[in-house]
Design a protein around this motif. Structure first.
Motif, PDB file in Angstrom:
ATOM      1  N   PHE A 191      60.452  42.076  34.828  1.00  0.00           N
ATOM      2  CA  PHE A 191      59.255  41.242  34.977  1.00  0.00           C
ATOM      3  C   PHE A 191      58.281  41.856  35.974  1.00  0.00           C
ATOM      4  N   PHE A 192      58.786  42.291  37.132  1.00  0.00           N
ATOM      5  CA  PHE A 192      57.908  42.879  38.146  1.00  0.00           C
ATOM      6  C   PHE A 192      57.329  44.214  37.674  1.00  0.00           C
ATOM      7  N   LEU A 193      58.094  44.969  36.892  1.00  0.00           N
ATOM      8  CA  LEU A 193      57.568  46.218  36.350  1.00  0.00           C
ATOM      9  C   LEU A 193      56.437  45.947  35.359  1.00  0.00           C
ATOM     10  N   ARG A 194      56.614  44.900  34.533  1.00  0.00           N
ATOM     11  CA  ARG A 194      55.569  44.533  33.575  1.00  0.00           C
ATOM     12  C   ARG A 194      54.309  44.070  34.311  1.00  0.00           C
ATOM     13  N   VAL A 195      54.495  43.270  35.342  1.00  0.00           N
ATOM     14  CA  VAL A 195      53.347  42.780  36.106  1.00  0.00           C
ATOM     15  C   VAL A 195      52.624  43.932  36.799  1.00  0.00           C
ATOM     16  N   TYR A 196      53.400  44.867  37.357  1.00  0.00           N
ATOM     17  CA  TYR A 196      52.798  46.023  38.028  1.00  0.00           C
ATOM     18  C   TYR A 196      51.988  46.863  37.043  1.00  0.00           C
ATOM     19  N   ASP A 197      52.572  47.126  35.873  1.00  0.00           N
ATOM     20  CA  ASP A 197      51.869  47.917  34.857  1.00  0.00           C
ATOM     21  C   ASP A 197      50.598  47.212  34.395  1.00  0.00           C
ATOM     22  N   ARG A 198      50.682  45.898  34.197  1.00  0.00           N
ATOM     23  CA  ARG A 198      49.505  45.163  33.737  1.00  0.00           C
ATOM     24  C   ARG A 198      48.427  45.137  34.811  1.00  0.00           C
ATOM     25  N   ALA A 199      48.829  44.943  36.062  1.00  0.00           N
ATOM     26  CA  ALA A 199      47.859  44.935  37.163  1.00  0.00           C
ATOM     27  C   ALA A 199      47.171  46.294  37.285  1.00  0.00           C
ATOM     28  N   LYS A 200      47.960  47.364  37.128  1.00  0.00           N
ATOM     29  CA  LYS A 200      47.387  48.717  37.205  1.00  0.00           C
ATOM     30  C   LYS A 200      46.398  48.950  36.062  1.00  0.00           C
ATOM     31  N   ASN A 201      46.747  48.480  34.857  1.00  0.00           N
ATOM     32  CA  ASN A 201      45.843  48.635  33.715  1.00  0.00           C
ATOM     33  C   ASN A 201      44.544  47.846  33.914  1.00  0.00           C
ATOM     34  N   ILE A 202      44.677  46.648  34.481  1.00  0.00           N
ATOM     35  CA  ILE A 202      43.486  45.829  34.745  1.00  0.00           C
ATOM     36  C   ILE A 202      42.597  46.500  35.775  1.00  0.00           C
ATOM     37  N   TYR A 203      43.225  47.046  36.822  1.00  0.00           N
ATOM     38  CA  TYR A 203      42.442  47.718  37.861  1.00  0.00           C
ATOM     39  C   TYR A 203      41.725  48.946  37.298  1.00  0.00           C
ATOM     40  N   ASN A 204      42.430  49.726  36.487  1.00  0.00           N
ATOM     41  CA  ASN A 204      41.807  50.907  35.878  1.00  0.00           C
ATOM     42  C   ASN A 204      40.650  50.508  34.973  1.00  0.00           C
ATOM     43  N   ALA A 205      40.821  49.408  34.242  1.00  0.00           N
ATOM     44  CA  ALA A 205      39.741  48.925  33.377  1.00  0.00           C
ATOM     45  C   ALA A 205      38.536  48.493  34.204  1.00  0.00           C
ATOM     46  N   MET A 206      38.798  47.862  35.360  1.00  0.00           N
ATOM     47  CA  MET A 206      37.707  47.445  36.246  1.00  0.00           C
ATOM     48  C   MET A 206      36.954  48.660  36.790  1.00  0.00           C
ATOM     49  N   ILE A 207      37.696  49.717  37.151  1.00  0.00           N
ATOM     50  CA  ILE A 207      37.069  50.935  37.672  1.00  0.00           C
ATOM     51  C   ILE A 207      36.201  51.579  36.592  1.00  0.00           C
ATOM     52  N   LEU A 208      36.716  51.613  35.362  1.00  0.00           N
ATOM     53  CA  LEU A 208      35.948  52.196  34.262  1.00  0.00           C
ATOM     54  C   LEU A 208      34.668  51.418  33.979  1.00  0.00           C
ATOM     55  N   ARG A 209      34.683  50.131  34.305  1.00  0.00           N
ATOM     56  CA  ARG A 209      33.499  49.301  34.093  1.00  0.00           C
ATOM     57  C   ARG A 209      32.574  49.278  35.312  1.00  0.00           C
ATOM     58  N   GLY A 210      32.865  50.143  36.282  1.00  0.00           N
ATOM     59  CA  GLY A 210      31.959  50.293  37.409  1.00  0.00           C
ATOM     60  C   GLY A 210      32.279  49.442  38.620  1.00  0.00           C
ATOM     61  N   PHE A 211      33.489  48.878  38.721  1.00  0.00           N
ATOM     62  CA  PHE A 211      33.834  48.053  39.880  1.00  0.00           C
ATOM     63  C   PHE A 211      33.925  48.923  41.126  1.00  0.00           C
ATOM     64  N   ASN A 212      33.222  48.529  42.182  1.00  0.00           N
ATOM     65  CA  ASN A 212      33.223  49.292  43.434  1.00  0.00           C
ATOM     66  C   ASN A 212      33.521  48.414  44.651  1.00  0.00           C
ATOM     67  N   GLY A 213      34.173  47.274  44.398  1.00  0.00           N
ATOM     68  CA  GLY A 213      34.485  46.357  45.492  1.00  0.00           C
ATOM     69  C   GLY A 213      33.516  45.220  45.620  1.00  0.00           C
ATOM     70  N   GLU A 214      32.367  45.313  44.954  1.00  0.00           N
ATOM     71  CA  GLU A 214      31.370  44.249  44.984  1.00  0.00           C
ATOM     72  C   GLU A 214      31.683  43.244  43.892  1.00  0.00           C
ATOM     73  N   PHE A 215      31.516  41.970  44.223  1.00  0.00           N
ATOM     74  CA  PHE A 215      31.776  40.907  43.248  1.00  0.00           C
ATOM     75  C   PHE A 215      30.517  40.643  42.439  1.00  0.00           C
ATOM     76  N   ASN A 216      30.673  40.657  41.120  1.00  0.00           N
ATOM     77  CA  ASN A 216      29.514  40.444  40.255  1.00  0.00           C
ATOM     78  C   ASN A 216      29.953  39.769  38.964  1.00  0.00           C
ATOM     79  N   ILE A 217      29.282  38.673  38.616  1.00  0.00           N
ATOM     80  CA  ILE A 217      29.544  37.980  37.364  1.00  0.00           C
ATOM     81  C   ILE A 217      28.262  37.997  36.551  1.00  0.00           C
ATOM     82  N   GLY A 218      28.368  38.522  35.367  1.00  0.00           N
ATOM     83  CA  GLY A 218      27.197  38.566  34.508  1.00  0.00           C
ATOM     84  C   GLY A 218      26.830  37.201  33.980  1.00  0.00           C
ATOM     85  N   LYS A 219      25.657  37.075  33.435  1.00  0.00           N
ATOM     86  CA  LYS A 219      25.216  35.805  32.875  1.00  0.00           C
ATOM     87  C   LYS A 219      25.920  35.538  31.560  1.00  0.00           C
ATOM     88  N   LYS A 220      26.147  34.225  31.314  1.00  0.00           N
ATOM     89  CA  LYS A 220      26.773  33.850  30.055  1.00  0.00           C
ATOM     90  C   LYS A 220      25.751  33.958  28.941  1.00  0.00           C
TER      91      LYS A 220
END
Length: 220
Positions: A191-220
């Motif tokens: 379970f912890f390995l799955r969570v770690y892998d998923r968290a890493k994938n989410i973080y990598n996806a955020m980096i690819l989308r330009g995440f730099n530590g700043e919080f930003n929510i686009g308009k709906k």
């Protein structure tokens, strides 16, 4: 798989409720945040023995539930989850003050907990976490606090989903009809390995989308 799908739907209950179109849903998130905050402050500021003055505060969640068409049973289930800890504190107080005053404080603590948790759940269910984040930013709440709040909320959902998936996957392969203590450690490790892998994938996806530590929510 129906059990798994039902469990996942229960996790996403508040998010699904926030997509409603009722009058309460259409109110500006800033207004709802401020009203909820004022309501919680008023509830917790009452003296511990003023149980009778807490009763009128039940009117607020009743009105919100009625106008927003949110099912009450799932909300109450989620409210009850927080009660064991509160009950433990209340019983400790009863052991210290074994009189009417101690009982009143216990009842007051219980009612305050129910009202504050229920009002917070109603805020999420009628607003959605994304809109709450937008409202907090508009109220000049520090971005780092809003980011931590959003990430915590999202990752609690991810953790719970992965746990349900792991448990259901084991039960589908097992003939014992439940989780054996002999294999509990193995399941927990996976379970912890799955969570770690998923968290890493989410973080990598955020980096690819330009995440730099700043919080930003686009308009709906």
């Amino acid at each position: 798989m129906s059990k798994l799908n039902y469990s996942l739907r229960q996790i996403r209950f508040l998010d699904e409720c926030s997509e409603g179109k009722s009058l309460i849903h259409r109110i500006n998130p800033i207004v709802k945040i401020l009203v909820t905050l004022i309501y919680i402050i008023c509830v917790v500021s009452l003296e511990g023995y003023e149980v009778n003055r807490l009763i009128p505060f039940f009117l607020y969640p009743v009105i919100i539930i009625s106008l927003s068409d949110i099912p009450i049973a799932p909300l109450l289930k989620r409210t009850v989850i927080s009660l064991p800890f509160i009950l433990g504190i209340g019983f400790l107080n009863l052991l210290i003050e074994r009189n009417l005053h101690g009982l009143l404080i216990f009842l007051s603590l219980l009612i305050k907990s129910i009202l504050t948790v229920l009002s917070s759940l109603l805020l999420i269910a009628t607003t959605g976490m994304d809109n709450i984040a937008k409202g907090l930013l508009a109220l000049k709440v520090p971005k780092i606090f809003v980011l931590q709040l959003m990430m915590t909320y999202k990752y609690i959902l991810i953790f719970t989903e992965e746990l349900i998936t792991s448990v259901n996957a084991y039960e589908l392969r097992s003939s014992e009809g439940g989780i054996s203590l002999k294999f509990a450690g193995n399941i927990l490790g996976r379970f912890f390995l799955r969570v770690y892998d998923r968290a890493k994938n989410i973080y990598n996806a955020m980096i690819l989308r330009g995440f730099n530590g700043e919080f930003n929510i686009g308009k709906k």
